[in-house]
Motif scaffolding. Structure first.
Motif, PDB file in Angstrom:
ATOM      1  N   LEU A 155      37.629  28.219  35.643  1.00 38.70           N
ATOM      2  CA  LEU A 155      37.760  28.290  37.097  1.00 38.70           C
ATOM      3  C   LEU A 155      38.646  27.199  37.688  1.00 38.70           C
ATOM      4  O   LEU A 155      38.665  27.001  38.899  1.00 38.70           O
ATOM      5  CB  LEU A 155      36.372  28.245  37.736  1.00 38.70           C
ATOM      6  N   MET A 156      39.387  26.521  36.842  1.00 42.49           N
ATOM      7  CA  MET A 156      40.300  25.487  37.328  1.00 42.49           C
ATOM      8  C   MET A 156      41.595  26.126  37.836  1.00 42.49           C
ATOM      9  O   MET A 156      42.114  27.054  37.209  1.00 42.49           O
ATOM     10  CB  MET A 156      40.643  24.502  36.200  1.00 42.49           C
ATOM     11  N   GLY A 164      43.686  36.501  45.023  1.00 37.34           N
ATOM     12  CA  GLY A 164      43.199  35.180  45.415  1.00 37.34           C
ATOM     13  C   GLY A 164      43.419  34.914  46.894  1.00 37.34           C
ATOM     14  O   GLY A 164      44.360  35.417  47.498  1.00 37.34           O
ATOM     15  N   ASP A 165      42.534  34.128  47.476  1.00 37.53           N
ATOM     16  CA  ASP A 165      42.680  33.695  48.860  1.00 37.53           C
ATOM     17  C   ASP A 165      43.235  32.280  48.878  1.00 37.53           C
ATOM     18  O   ASP A 165      43.153  31.559  47.879  1.00 37.53           O
ATOM     19  CB  ASP A 165      41.323  33.719  49.585  1.00 37.53           C
ATOM     20  N   GLU A 166      43.753  31.879  50.011  1.00 41.53           N
ATOM     21  CA  GLU A 166      44.332  30.541  50.139  1.00 41.53           C
ATOM     22  C   GLU A 166      43.315  29.439  49.881  1.00 41.53           C
ATOM     23  O   GLU A 166      43.672  28.346  49.458  1.00 41.53           O
ATOM     24  CB  GLU A 166      44.957  30.364  51.525  1.00 41.53           C
ATOM     25  N   ASP A 167      42.036  29.721  50.143  1.00 42.51           N
ATOM     26  CA  ASP A 167      41.012  28.697  49.940  1.00 42.51           C
ATOM     27  C   ASP A 167      40.566  28.585  48.476  1.00 42.51           C
ATOM     28  O   ASP A 167      39.648  27.840  48.152  1.00 42.51           O
ATOM     29  CB  ASP A 167      39.806  28.961  50.846  1.00 42.51           C
ATOM     30  N   GLY A 168      41.227  29.347  47.587  1.00 46.21           N
ATOM     31  CA  GLY A 168      40.913  29.249  46.159  1.00 46.21           C
ATOM     32  C   GLY A 168      39.791  30.159  45.700  1.00 46.21           C
ATOM     33  O   GLY A 168      39.314  30.038  44.582  1.00 46.21           O
ATOM     34  N   THR A 169      39.359  31.090  46.562  1.00 46.35           N
ATOM     35  CA  THR A 169      38.317  32.031  46.151  1.00 46.35           C
ATOM     36  C   THR A 169      38.945  33.369  45.755  1.00 46.35           C
ATOM     37  O   THR A 169      40.043  33.712  46.194  1.00 46.35           O
ATOM     38  CB  THR A 169      37.294  32.277  47.282  1.00 46.35           C
ATOM     39  N   VAL A 170      38.207  34.096  44.937  1.00 49.40           N
ATOM     40  CA  VAL A 170      38.673  35.390  44.444  1.00 49.40           C
ATOM     41  C   VAL A 170      37.491  36.352  44.449  1.00 49.40           C
ATOM     42  O   VAL A 170      36.395  36.001  44.015  1.00 49.40           O
ATOM     43  CB  VAL A 170      39.209  35.254  42.995  1.00 49.40           C
ATOM     44  N   GLU A 171      37.711  37.562  44.939  1.00 52.23           N
ATOM     45  CA  GLU A 171      36.718  38.633  44.838  1.00 52.23           C
ATOM     46  C   GLU A 171      37.130  39.476  43.639  1.00 52.23           C
ATOM     47  O   GLU A 171      38.074  40.260  43.723  1.00 52.23           O
ATOM     48  CB  GLU A 171      36.670  39.466  46.119  1.00 52.23           C
ATOM     49  N   LYS A 217      46.031  31.969  37.225  1.00 51.73           N
ATOM     50  CA  LYS A 217      47.390  32.497  37.371  1.00 51.73           C
ATOM     51  C   LYS A 217      47.387  34.020  37.399  1.00 51.73           C
ATOM     52  O   LYS A 217      48.123  34.638  38.160  1.00 51.73           O
ATOM     53  CB  LYS A 217      48.277  31.982  36.239  1.00 51.73           C
ATOM     54  N   PHE A 218      46.541  34.636  36.561  1.00 57.07           N
ATOM     55  CA  PHE A 218      46.429  36.095  36.548  1.00 57.07           C
ATOM     56  C   PHE A 218      45.936  36.602  37.905  1.00 57.07           C
ATOM     57  O   PHE A 218      46.515  37.531  38.473  1.00 57.07           O
ATOM     58  CB  PHE A 218      45.498  36.543  35.426  1.00 57.07           C
ATOM     59  N   CYS A 219      44.882  36.015  38.433  1.00 58.45           N
ATOM     60  CA  CYS A 219      44.340  36.443  39.731  1.00 58.45           C
ATOM     61  C   CYS A 219      45.382  36.287  40.832  1.00 58.45           C
ATOM     62  O   CYS A 219      45.512  37.154  41.701  1.00 58.45           O
ATOM     63  CB  CYS A 219      43.083  35.653  40.068  1.00 58.45           C
ATOM     64  N   ASP A 220      46.132  35.201  40.789  1.00 56.11           N
ATOM     65  CA  ASP A 220      47.185  34.965  41.768  1.00 56.11           C
ATOM     66  C   ASP A 220      48.300  36.004  41.616  1.00 56.11           C
ATOM     67  O   ASP A 220      48.804  36.530  42.600  1.00 56.11           O
ATOM     68  CB  ASP A 220      47.731  33.547  41.595  1.00 56.11           C
ATOM     69  N   GLU A 221      48.660  36.302  40.373  1.00 58.61           N
ATOM     70  CA  GLU A 221      49.720  37.269  40.064  1.00 58.61           C
ATOM     71  C   GLU A 221      49.405  38.656  40.624  1.00 58.61           C
ATOM     72  O   GLU A 221      50.293  39.363  41.089  1.00 58.61           O
ATOM     73  CB  GLU A 221      49.914  37.344  38.546  1.00 58.61           C
TER      74      GLU A 221
END
Length: 118
Positions: free
Chosen positions: A54-55, A70-77, A62-66
């Motif tokens: 979760l770092m 991902g949200d700007e606050d660093g959370t992911v659903e 990187k995958f979640c961002d790709e």
């Protein structure tokens, strides 16, 4: 009960389009498995394994961002990844099964979808 075995019509090293069908988290082993159904092989799922790290900067981050979940606050659903269109490159494992070696967002699909809305 009668069953039929399937021989995948895919090859290692080639790129295929598909869609993320589901994911699993194994906290005990510290892994996230992402499953993809290819347009070409709709009866099979191919798996990509990520270390569940979760770092920020991790391969999973990187995958979640790709894939834009991902949200700007660093959370992911994580449920948001289901149904996302991707391009994958497969590799054959030691057990002769195919696995996802690389997975990227199918940007061309979303560009075409966006143009269709205009």
């Amino acid at each position: 009960m009668k069953i039929q075995f399937v021989t995948p019509k895919v090859e290692g090293g080639k790129k295929y389009r598909g869609e993320i069908s589901r994911y699993t988290i194994d906290k005990e082993q510290g892994v996230c498995r992402v499953y993809v159904v290819l347009d070409r092989e709709q009866n099979l799922e191919f798996m990509k394994r990520f270390e569940f790290n979760l770092m920020k900067g991790s391969e999973f981050f990187k995958f979640c961002d790709e894939i834009w979940i991902g949200d700007e606050d660093g959370t992911v659903e994580l449920d948001d990844m289901k149904g996302i269109r991707v391009i994958v490159k497969l590799r054959k494992g030691r057990n002769e099964k195919y696995y996802v070696k690389e997975i990227k967002l199918d940007e061309k699909y979303y560009e075409q979808e966006e143009q269709g809305e205009e």
